[in-house]
Enzyme design. Structure first.
Site, PDB file in Angstrom:
ATOM      1  CB  SER A   1      -9.031 121.996 -21.804  1.00 38.42           C
ATOM      2  OG  SER A   1      -9.812 121.701 -22.165  1.00 38.42           O
TER       3      SER A   1
ATOM      4  CD  GLU B   1      35.534 168.473 -14.521  1.00 37.35           C
ATOM      5  OE1 GLU B   1      35.995 168.615 -13.672  1.00 37.35           O
ATOM      6  OE2 GLU B   1      33.713 168.825 -14.656  1.00 37.35           O
TER       7      GLU B   1
END
Length: 689
Positions: free
Chosen positions: A366, A96
């Site tokens: 339960s 780049e």
């Protein structure tokens, strides 16, 4: 005459040149002054607010990165230049901007070359942007191709170079560049493509990623591997030309086999996804906006324990079939702080994002009974020695206008039993007898004190958990039992900072609220340990747990529960079907191993710890047949716990020698002595497994 004319002409010529030079000098001075003023202005002026977005990040309780908070469409995560592999930095610069460390933000020669081409075509066809200019464009400008935008880009690039070091600029660039598939920044890209951090990238991976930004879709290895490999080869050759690597290194890197993550393996959807969604809701409740949460660069410090979360996900995945509709949920809370340590809202987040941890449509069965027994113990209408007859029974209520006839699972009844036996065997008749004795209204009041908000009616069936609750509520209730009767409000977020590190939210220091007396909760805890002993409904997984644990199972036609706790964790596990389909016996047996495997793995590095015995609790030997104090001749005697003052005072007379000894010990001594024996009994039990 001619000499005079020559001298006059020469003088005029010199005057002209002097004038030209003076004018040039003025223009040069004006140019230098203008440049100096411009540079000074740029230096003194702040850069505009960046348009860059950064995904907010979740961190676990130790401060380590856990997951990005993005919705999955956009991912961005910033790291320092030291946390990026050198090979990736070299590959990016070689491709780049090879002169990055030598220019001041603008490449004059590159601009001149581009200008010639653009003048020839009367357009802005060719650019000469440096890496700094690209950063300026992405941070502050649009991507339109105009001379005005290019001029602004150059000025912003100069400002960036004035105000930041080269390394900082490079880091900013690498943290915002787009790598495709919603990933902004090299850290997000590295984790998305390879499942590793940017610091761990090798040369071949670095060259592959460095080539993607030029055309994220065209060069994506997920879309077109040939294009991606061709681009990788160009990047590697660029690195050879700049001297970053040798040709043989480039060849080896190009031929290396890379293991890419599939799209389905993206880590942002795999790490605690249900917890992540829950945290988003919590952040909304704190007043944060969607934009702030999605892309504000927030760092959210959470209560999640990465080890516990991994254990929870593994336990669910191991025990719940991947195919079929059977689902599961698990939530685990630290009783001492209220911190949510683990959360699994279903077996497959990608297929179904519904979080069953907060589903308040399931009957606990339960698992609700401990609330009934806690109420009775608090009112001192029940002790561990209390007895009822387990047999088919019809209960009248509503002033005798209605009857309720519960039954035990499998039609099994136990005759005359005490509370410990009733809890271990999950006897329904005992539970309904208890609620009829103390009153359903009292149980509802206790349930609400503990944190259950369901709309419950004062009927006998309430004792058997017939009103829906969520796993989250059940884990919160049992956390109170584990924490000596103290309630700590569950929480998931400890702190939030913005992208600059400024604290915008700090969780307040929580103070425990005493809901129930510690002696009462300890007695119930001691009784609930029997669930994991011989004859208990959780006995089949007792061999998997090598530490003190209390809890209760619960089974209905559509739901299988186990809610249990240690001194460090309170955990609720639910297994069932979203549409209320009837569960099989095999399905009903899956919640217990999930709980056991999770608990043991989550606390793997934590030494086993006994539940603390409050001073208000005493332990005495009772006769199992009569529930009275055991004498020397009582064969079936056991050490039992009571809140001081509720222990039996009568001696067993059922057996020869069951009467009191001839000489009692001083008052208080039996309790102290037997309390030590109780401690040793528990220690021996959990030490020997």
């Amino acid at each position: 005459m001619s000499d005079i004319l020559k001298r006059a002409a020469t003088k005029t010529k010199k005057k002209r040149w002097r004038t030209v030079l003076n004018i040039l000098g003025v223009f040069i001075a004006l140019g230098i002054g203008s440049a100096a003023c411009t540079l000074g202005y740029l230096y003194m002026t702040d850069l505009p607010e960046s348009q860059l977005q950064q995904s907010s990040e979740l961190l676990d309780r130790s401060g380590k990165p856990l997951a990005l908070l993005a919705s999955g469409q956009t991912l961005q995560q910033s790291v320092s230049i030291q946390d990026i592999a050198p090979a990736l930095v070299q590959a990016t610069l070689a491709t780049e901007d090879r002169k990055f460390y030598n220019h001041f933000g603008i490449d004059i020669y590159g601009i001149a070359r581009a200008a010639v081409v653009n003048l020839e075509h009367l357009s802005t066809k060719q650019g000469a942007s440096t890496l700094t200019q690209q950063l300026a464009r992405n941070m502050y400008l649009t991507h339109e191709r105009t001379w005005k935008r290019k001029a602004k880009e150059a000025l912003f690039a100069l400002q960036l170079e004035m105000k930041h070091s080269k390394d900082d600029i490079l880091a900013m660039y690498l943290n915002q560049i787009y790598y495709g598939h919603g990933a902004y920044g090299i850290e997000s890209a590295a984790r998305m493509y390879f499942g590793k951090s940017a610091k761990e990238l090798v040369l071949a991976e670095s060259a592959m990623l460095a080539g993607i930004p030029r055309g994220p879709s065209y060069y994506s290895p997920w879309i077109n591997m040939k294009n991606a490999k061709d681009r990788q080869k160009i990047v590697l050759q660029n690195m050879v030309e700049t001297g970053a690597i040798q040709q043989h290194e480039a060849d080896v890197a190009y031929n290396a086999t890379l293991r890419f993550r599939t799209k389905e393996e993206r880590s942002d959807t795999l790490v605690a996804p249900y917890f992540r969604d829950y945290v988003r809701k919590e952040l909304y409740a704190l007043g944060l906006t969607e934009d702030e949460i999605e892309s504000g660069g927030l760092r959210i410090y959470t209560t999640l324990d990465a080890r516990a979360q991994a254990a929870a996900e593994a336990a669910v995945a191991k025990n719940i079939p991947s195919s079929g509709d059977l689902q599961a949920a698990l939530v685990s809370i630290d009783p001492r702080s209220g911190d949510i340590k683990a959360m699994v809202g279903g077996k497959n987040y990608r297929e179904n994002q519904f979080n069953r941890v907060f589903a308040n449509t399931r009957q606990p069965g339960s698992a609700f009974k401990p609330i009934v027994y806690l109420t009775a113990l608090e009112q001192k209408q029940l002790t561990a020695a209390s007895r009822f007859t387990s047999q088919p029974t019809s209960f009248s209520y509503d002033e005798g206008r209605k009857t309720y006839s519960p039954s035990n699972f499998g039609g099994k009844y136990y005759g005359d039993i005490d509370l410990r036996q009733a809890i271990a065997a999950s006897d329904n008749i005992f539970a309904v007898n208890t609620i009829m004795q103390i009153g359903p209204d009292k149980v509802i009041e206790m349930a609400k004190r503990l944190g259950i908000h369901a709309d419950m009616k004062p009927v006998p069936s309430l004792a058997l958990g017939t009103y829906p609750v969520s796993p989250y509520e059940m884990a919160s209730v049992y956390a109170v039992l584990s924490n000596d009767g103290n309630k700590m409000m569950p929480r998931a977020v400890l702190a939030v900072t913005d992208r600059t590190g400024r604290v915008i939210y700090q969780a307040a220091t929580l103070k425990p609220v005493q809901i129930v007396d510690s002696g009462t909760t300890y007695v119930l805890t001691n009784l609930m340990e029997s669930v994991f002993e011989a004859g208990g409904t959780g006995n089949r997984v007792s061999s998997l747990i090598k530490r003190p644990v209390a809890g209760k199972t619960g089974t209905t036609d559509s739901d299988s529960w186990i809610v249990g706790y240690t001194p460090e964790l309170s955990t609720a596990v639910w297994v069932g079907y979203d549409k209320g389909k009837t569960i099989t016996t095999t399905d009903a047996h899956l919640s217990a191993p999930i709980f056991a495997e999770y608990t043991e793995k989550a606390l793997e590095s934590v030494p086993p710890k006994l539940f603390t015995i409050p001073d208000s609790v005493v332990s005495v030997y009772i006769d199992s047949d009569s529930g009275k104090l055991a004498g020397e001749g009582c064969v079936n005697k056991r050490l039992e716990t009571f809140v001081r003052g509720t222990e039996p005072t009568e001696w067993c007379g059922l057996h020869p020698g069951g009467n009191p000894p001839e000489q009692k010990q001083p008052e208080g001594k039996p309790a102290d002595a037997t309390e030590k024996q109780s401690w040793w009994r528990h220690l021996k039990r959990w030490w020997t497994g």
